[in-house]
Design a protein around this motif. Structure first.
Motif, PDB file in Angstrom:
ATOM      1  N   VAL A   1       1.477  -1.522   0.147  1.00  0.00           N
ATOM      2  CA  VAL A   1      -0.230  -0.040   0.298  1.00  0.00           C
ATOM      3  C   VAL A   1       0.538   1.046  -0.097  1.00  0.00           C
ATOM      4  CG1 VAL A   1      -1.697  -1.079   1.300  1.00  0.00           C
ATOM      5  CG2 VAL A   1      -0.364  -0.206   2.185  1.00  0.00           C
ATOM      6  N   GLN A   2       0.121   1.922  -0.806  1.00  0.00           N
ATOM      7  CA  GLN A   2       0.807   3.392  -0.666  1.00  0.00           C
ATOM      8  C   GLN A   2       0.818   4.619   0.282  1.00  0.00           C
ATOM      9  OE1 GLN A   2       3.341   3.821  -2.797  1.00  0.00           O
ATOM     10  NE2 GLN A   2       3.161   1.587  -3.566  1.00  0.00           N
ATOM     11  N   SER A   3       0.105   4.535   0.932  1.00  0.00           N
ATOM     12  CA  SER A   3      -0.852   5.161   2.075  1.00  0.00           C
ATOM     13  C   SER A   3      -1.461   5.010   3.178  1.00  0.00           C
ATOM     14  CB  SER A   3      -1.834   6.588   1.868  1.00  0.00           C
ATOM     15  OG  SER A   3      -2.935   6.655   0.777  1.00  0.00           O
ATOM     16  N   VAL A   4      -1.386   5.518   4.269  1.00  0.00           N
ATOM     17  CA  VAL A   4      -2.335   4.797   5.620  1.00  0.00           C
ATOM     18  C   VAL A   4      -3.152   5.367   6.473  1.00  0.00           C
ATOM     19  CG1 VAL A   4      -1.352   1.928   5.406  1.00  0.00           C
ATOM     20  CG2 VAL A   4      -0.639   4.012   6.995  1.00  0.00           C
ATOM     21  N   ASP A   5      -3.873   5.466   6.604  1.00  0.00           N
ATOM     22  CA  ASP A   5      -3.948   5.859   8.164  1.00  0.00           C
ATOM     23  C   ASP A   5      -3.920   5.939   9.736  1.00  0.00           C
ATOM     24  OD1 ASP A   5      -5.964   8.044   7.001  1.00  0.00           O
ATOM     25  OD2 ASP A   5      -7.318   6.767   6.859  1.00  0.00           O
ATOM     26  N   LEU A   6      -3.098   6.678  10.594  1.00  0.00           N
ATOM     27  CA  LEU A   6      -2.415   5.806  10.723  1.00  0.00           C
ATOM     28  C   LEU A   6      -2.916   6.546  12.840  1.00  0.00           C
ATOM     29  CD1 LEU A   6       1.689   4.492  12.135  1.00  0.00           C
ATOM     30  CD2 LEU A   6       0.071   6.415  13.385  1.00  0.00           C
ATOM     31  N   PHE A   7      -3.512   6.166  13.486  1.00  0.00           N
ATOM     32  CA  PHE A   7      -4.599   6.869  14.857  1.00  0.00           C
ATOM     33  C   PHE A   7      -3.855   6.255  16.048  1.00  0.00           C
ATOM     34  CE2 PHE A   7      -7.679   6.198  11.511  1.00  0.00           C
ATOM     35  CZ  PHE A   7      -8.102   6.906  12.024  1.00  0.00           C
ATOM     36  N   THR A   8      -3.205   6.981  17.144  1.00  0.00           N
ATOM     37  CA  THR A   8      -2.509   6.464  18.040  1.00  0.00           C
ATOM     38  C   THR A   8      -2.836   7.670  18.931  1.00  0.00           C
ATOM     39  OG1 THR A   8      -0.052   6.264  18.549  1.00  0.00           O
ATOM     40  CG2 THR A   8      -0.107   8.273  17.164  1.00  0.00           C
ATOM     41  N   ASP A   9      -2.606   7.548  20.415  1.00  0.00           N
ATOM     42  CA  ASP A   9      -2.490   8.143  21.164  1.00  0.00           C
ATOM     43  C   ASP A   9      -1.385   9.044  21.669  1.00  0.00           C
ATOM     44  OD1 ASP A   9      -1.481   5.742  22.217  1.00  0.00           O
ATOM     45  OD2 ASP A   9      -2.870   6.001  23.760  1.00  0.00           O
TER      46      ASP A   9
END
Length: 146
Positions: free
Chosen positions: A56-64
């Motif tokens: 994949v070329q892009s991702v959504d990254l969720f972090t705290d």
């Protein structure tokens, strides 16, 4: 839908560990990474490797984690979002002692430290299941839970 990575950083046995769950374009859990992380370079490299493996070329990254958030702001192809610890509790669960993944993680990264569960007090070191046996039992359990 873009692939999603949910990332947390927490201490395990005094070492900062990252736990990341990867969800593919269909929203299905496709991969998990658990490893010690000592700096932002390792963190960025691990997510880049995850993206390369899944092509994949892009991702959504969720972090705290504030450090992770800052580390991924300039990263190309990673759209970083901040979430609360409560919203990421499923990822934190991978680092809890009652998690089936935790036993394998502990055995891989801390082989010299005795396990703290009641089962280890009854068994000797020679009778404890090997890492591979535990891994096979875990995989069988995942595929038989329909």
């Amino acid at each position: 839908m873009r692939p999603v990575v949910r990332l947390v950083i927490a201490e395990v046995e005094g070492l900062p560990f990252m736990a990341a769950n990867y969800y593919d374009e269909r929203g299905q859990h496709a991969d998990m990474v658990l490893k010690p992380v000592t700096d932002n370079v390792i963190l960025r490299h691990t997510i880049a490797e995850l993206m390369r493996i899944h092509e994949v070329q892009s991702v959504d990254l969720f972090t705290d984690s504030e450090d992770a958030f800052k580390a991924f702001l300039p990263a190309a192809g990673i759209n970083v979002h901040y979430e609360t610890k409560a919203e990421l509790r499923d990822v934190y669960a991978n680092l809890l002692p009652e998690s089936p993944v935790f036993a394998m993680t502990r055995e891989l990264w801390f082989p010299d430290k005795p396990a703290q569960d009641s089962e280890s007090h009854e068994e000797t070191e020679t009778h404890r299941p090997s890492f591979m046996r535990r891994l096979i039992q875990f995989i069988k359990g995942v595929f038989t839970r329909d």
